[in-house]
Design an enzyme around this catalytic site. Structure first.
Site, PDB file in Angstrom:
ATOM      1  N   ASP A 165       0.876  -1.166   0.000  1.00 41.15           N
ATOM      2  CA  ASP A 165       0.000   0.000   0.000  1.00 41.15           C
ATOM      3  C   ASP A 165       0.917   1.221   0.000  1.00 41.15           C
ATOM      4  O   ASP A 165       2.091   1.123   0.349  1.00 41.15           O
ATOM      5  CB  ASP A 165      -0.886  -0.022   1.247  1.00 41.15           C
ATOM      6  CG  ASP A 165      -1.859   1.140   1.305  1.00 41.15           C
ATOM      7  OD1 ASP A 165      -2.272   1.630   0.234  1.00 41.15           O
ATOM      8  OD2 ASP A 165      -2.201   1.566   2.414  1.00 41.15           O
ATOM      9  N   ASP A 205      -0.224   4.918   1.043  1.00 42.35           N
ATOM     10  CA  ASP A 205      -0.528   5.850   2.129  1.00 42.35           C
ATOM     11  C   ASP A 205      -0.540   5.152   3.482  1.00 42.35           C
ATOM     12  O   ASP A 205      -1.256   4.182   3.685  1.00 42.35           O
ATOM     13  CB  ASP A 205      -1.862   6.541   1.867  1.00 42.35           C
ATOM     14  CG  ASP A 205      -1.825   7.332   0.573  1.00 42.35           C
ATOM     15  OD1 ASP A 205      -1.026   8.272   0.489  1.00 42.35           O
ATOM     16  OD2 ASP A 205      -2.581   6.991  -0.362  1.00 42.35           O
TER      17      ASP A 205
END
Length: 90
Positions: free
Chosen positions: A10, A12
């Site tokens: 991922d 963020d």
């Protein structure tokens, strides 16, 4: 040979620092994983315009799972699938 074949990241709150940059250590770690033959995938709710800076900075061509899975790219510039929910569904 590593028992791992794929690393999904991922962006963020995981790969990126609070200033939205990839740290030097994280960048080196990703490059080492790629050198070890492990496939690295960005898996994020972001789209191409908001991820381009990161895969360009790393200089690595790898698969992308974008827009929460609505788009799957074999590599930057090569769209494999795109699925959006039809507005008539609601």
């Amino acid at each position: 040979m590593s028992k791992y074949r794929l690393l999904a990241l991922d962006l963020d709150g995981t790969t990126l620092l609070n200033n939205h940059e990839i740290s030097r250590n994280t960048s080196l770690a990703i490059q080492n994983v790629v050198k070890a033959g492990i496939i690295v995938v960005f898996s994020t709710d972001r789209g191409v315009p908001n991820t381009k800076i990161y895969w360009e900075k790393l200089g690595i061509s790898f698969p992308l799972v974008l827009l929460n899975g609505a788009e799957i790219w074999m590599e930057p510039g090569k769209l494999l699938e795109r699925h959006f929910i039809n507005i008539d569904t609601f």
